[in-house]
Scaffold this active site. Sequence first.
Site, PDB file in Angstrom:
ATOM      1  N   ASN A  10       0.722  -1.182  -0.011  1.00 58.51           N
ATOM      2  CA  ASN A  10      -0.003  -0.070   0.056  1.00 58.51           C
ATOM      3  C   ASN A  10       0.842   1.323   0.024  1.00 58.51           C
ATOM      4  O   ASN A  10       1.748   1.363   1.040  1.00 58.51           O
ATOM      5  CB  ASN A  10      -0.902  -0.012   1.354  1.00 58.51           C
ATOM      6  CG  ASN A  10      -1.653   1.429   1.261  1.00 58.51           C
ATOM      7  OD1 ASN A  10      -1.860   1.996   0.284  1.00 58.51           O
ATOM      8  ND2 ASN A  10      -2.471   1.419   2.400  1.00 58.51           N
ATOM      9  N   TRP A  11       1.014   1.826  -1.180  1.00 57.77           N
ATOM     10  CA  TRP A  11       2.072   2.879  -1.482  1.00 57.77           C
ATOM     11  C   TRP A  11       1.413   4.361  -0.493  1.00 57.77           C
ATOM     12  O   TRP A  11       2.081   5.192  -0.464  1.00 57.77           O
ATOM     13  CB  TRP A  11       2.051   3.304  -2.797  1.00 57.77           C
ATOM     14  CG  TRP A  11       2.846   2.193  -3.536  1.00 57.77           C
ATOM     15  CD1 TRP A  11       3.450   1.084  -2.815  1.00 57.77           C
ATOM     16  CD2 TRP A  11       3.352   2.197  -4.729  1.00 57.77           C
ATOM     17  NE1 TRP A  11       4.220   0.528  -3.844  1.00 57.77           N
ATOM     18  CE2 TRP A  11       4.119   1.225  -5.068  1.00 57.77           C
ATOM     19  CE3 TRP A  11       3.078   3.131  -5.957  1.00 57.77           C
ATOM     20  CZ2 TRP A  11       4.544   0.774  -6.467  1.00 57.77           C
ATOM     21  CZ3 TRP A  11       3.554   2.836  -7.113  1.00 57.77           C
ATOM     22  CH2 TRP A  11       4.359   1.799  -7.442  1.00 57.77           C
ATOM     23  N   LYS A  12       0.422   4.402  -0.229  1.00 59.33           N
ATOM     24  CA  LYS A  12      -0.465   5.628   0.561  1.00 59.33           C
ATOM     25  C   LYS A  12      -0.126   6.739  -0.316  1.00 59.33           C
ATOM     26  O   LYS A  12      -0.244   6.793  -1.831  1.00 59.33           O
ATOM     27  CB  LYS A  12      -0.025   5.598   1.914  1.00 59.33           C
ATOM     28  CG  LYS A  12      -0.131   4.106   2.760  1.00 59.33           C
ATOM     29  CD  LYS A  12       0.315   4.585   4.099  1.00 59.33           C
ATOM     30  CE  LYS A  12      -0.068   3.036   4.785  1.00 59.33           C
ATOM     31  NZ  LYS A  12       0.261   3.120   6.163  1.00 59.33           N
ATOM     32  N   HIS A  95      -9.336   0.908   5.130  1.00 60.12           N
ATOM     33  CA  HIS A  95      -8.101   0.914   5.684  1.00 60.12           C
ATOM     34  C   HIS A  95      -8.230   2.057   7.002  1.00 60.12           C
ATOM     35  O   HIS A  95      -9.131   2.998   7.070  1.00 60.12           O
ATOM     36  CB  HIS A  95      -6.922   1.627   4.954  1.00 60.12           C
ATOM     37  CG  HIS A  95      -5.575   1.806   5.372  1.00 60.12           C
ATOM     38  ND1 HIS A  95      -5.229   2.773   6.202  1.00 60.12           N
ATOM     39  CD2 HIS A  95      -4.471   0.716   5.296  1.00 60.12           C
ATOM     40  CE1 HIS A  95      -3.888   2.489   6.491  1.00 60.12           C
ATOM     41  NE2 HIS A  95      -3.266   1.185   5.997  1.00 60.12           N
ATOM     42  N   GLU A  97      -6.468   4.195   8.011  1.00 66.31           N
ATOM     43  CA  GLU A  97      -6.079   5.998   7.667  1.00 66.31           C
ATOM     44  C   GLU A  97      -7.720   6.507   6.939  1.00 66.31           C
ATOM     45  O   GLU A  97      -8.208   7.399   7.336  1.00 66.31           O
ATOM     46  CB  GLU A  97      -5.184   6.106   6.857  1.00 66.31           C
ATOM     47  CG  GLU A  97      -3.816   5.879   7.495  1.00 66.31           C
ATOM     48  CD  GLU A  97      -2.767   5.364   6.942  1.00 66.31           C
ATOM     49  OE1 GLU A  97      -2.713   5.365   5.548  1.00 66.31           O
ATOM     50  OE2 GLU A  97      -1.804   4.834   7.485  1.00 66.31           O
ATOM     51  N   GLU A 167      -4.982  -5.158  10.364  1.00 60.99           N
ATOM     52  CA  GLU A 167      -3.840  -4.271  10.860  1.00 60.99           C
ATOM     53  C   GLU A 167      -4.117  -3.383  11.971  1.00 60.99           C
ATOM     54  O   GLU A 167      -4.833  -2.290  12.038  1.00 60.99           O
ATOM     55  CB  GLU A 167      -3.726  -3.228   9.462  1.00 60.99           C
ATOM     56  CG  GLU A 167      -3.630  -3.605   8.084  1.00 60.99           C
ATOM     57  CD  GLU A 167      -3.104  -2.629   7.320  1.00 60.99           C
ATOM     58  OE1 GLU A 167      -1.861  -2.796   6.777  1.00 60.99           O
ATOM     59  OE2 GLU A 167      -3.646  -1.581   7.035  1.00 60.99           O
ATOM     60  N   GLY A 173       2.994   2.086  10.575  1.00 61.50           N
ATOM     61  CA  GLY A 173       3.889   3.151  10.448  1.00 61.50           C
ATOM     62  C   GLY A 173       4.702   3.568  12.037  1.00 61.50           C
ATOM     63  O   GLY A 173       5.120   4.769  11.865  1.00 61.50           O
ATOM     64  N   SER A 213       3.838  -2.374  10.050  1.00 63.17           N
ATOM     65  CA  SER A 213       5.397  -2.297  10.345  1.00 63.17           C
ATOM     66  C   SER A 213       5.914  -3.758   9.940  1.00 63.17           C
ATOM     67  O   SER A 213       6.941  -4.181  10.627  1.00 63.17           O
ATOM     68  CB  SER A 213       5.840  -2.075  11.911  1.00 63.17           C
ATOM     69  OG  SER A 213       5.253  -0.788  11.895  1.00 63.17           O
ATOM     70  N   GLY A 234       3.270  -1.175   4.220  1.00 64.33           N
ATOM     71  CA  GLY A 234       3.255   0.352   3.869  1.00 64.33           C
ATOM     72  C   GLY A 234       4.573   0.617   3.668  1.00 64.33           C
ATOM     73  O   GLY A 234       5.120   0.588   2.542  1.00 64.33           O
TER      74      GLY A 234
HETATM   75  P1  13P Z   1       3.319   0.183   7.481  1.00 68.27           P
HETATM   76  O1  13P Z   1       3.878  -0.854   6.833  1.00 68.27           O
HETATM   77  O2  13P Z   1       3.918   1.304   7.131  1.00 68.27           O
HETATM   78  O3  13P Z   1       3.454   0.082   9.025  1.00 68.27           O
HETATM   79  O4  13P Z   1       2.010   0.433   7.029  1.00 68.27           O
HETATM   80  C1  13P Z   1       1.083  -0.705   7.204  1.00 68.27           C
HETATM   81  C2  13P Z   1      -0.046  -0.232   6.471  1.00 68.27           C
HETATM   82  O5  13P Z   1      -1.083   0.560   6.687  1.00 68.27           O
HETATM   83  C3  13P Z   1      -0.506  -0.777   5.196  1.00 68.27           C
HETATM   84  O6  13P Z   1      -1.728  -0.656   4.762  1.00 68.27           O
END
Ligand code: 13P
Length: 250
Positions: A10-12, A95, A97, A167, A173, A213, A234
């Site tokens: 997931n590149w966000k 997600h 977020e 998640e 993150g 993470s 992420g």
């Molecule tokens: P990170 O791997 O940066 O913790 O993010 C996880 C995530 O939200 C994937 O959708």
Amino acid sequence: MSRTPIIAGNWKMHNTIAEATALVAALKEAGNKNHAEIIIAPSYTALAVAAHTAKGSEIKIAAQDVHWEDKGAFTSAVSPVQAKDAGATHTIIGHSERRSVFGDTDEILNKKVAAALRHNLTVIFCVGETLEEREANKTLDVIAAQLENGLKGFTAEQLKGLVIAYEPVWAIGTGKTATPEQAQEVHAAIRAQLAKTYGDEFAQATRILYGGSVKDTNVDEIMAKPDVDGALVGGQSLIADKFARIINFN
Ligand code: 13P
């Protein structure tokens, strides 16, 4: 029953068109010794170019979210029809977020799932508890409610192919990863709930990914757990050699 693993990135809100092109091109050379399904979720602006660059490889493209309508006066939103048109075969929905920053409620997410299914986009449905909820021993209840409300009204037949991503919000993150045991406990509970609601065959076939993470240095021990069928990554999905190592987990 063996389930094909999924490694998803997931590149966000990262990567320009040029960066997305370069990253997908690098991942095409990464190898895939586990025969995993590889999925990446770029921003909408890079969906089409990522899909174009991925052509001829095993890499599939996901949208990070879709709107619940096919078209209309919804400034800034992207519909499942548009995501599909740009080359997406999958979409992330729910997600953390989206839930916490953009206010997606269970009800909204339920409508988004309906929209994705209507257009045959495979849904990667995310669930997860906050630190506060975990410390109050509410983890399994929170996740059970997110699943029940988000997926309300659909039959096993309609949801065929569904992917779940667990998640934990406190692990996203933050560099803090759930232990393999913590992940396994929640994944097993999710699978048990799927079995109760949709039947054992559905539950056994459904891939449940862990996210939060995930790194090249911890993916092996997480993937070793029986109910962990993949990872939603992420930060490290933005770095070609790190993500390549995650795809080729041991
Ligand atoms: P990170 O791997 O940066 O913790 O993010 C996880 C995530 O939200 C994937 O959708």
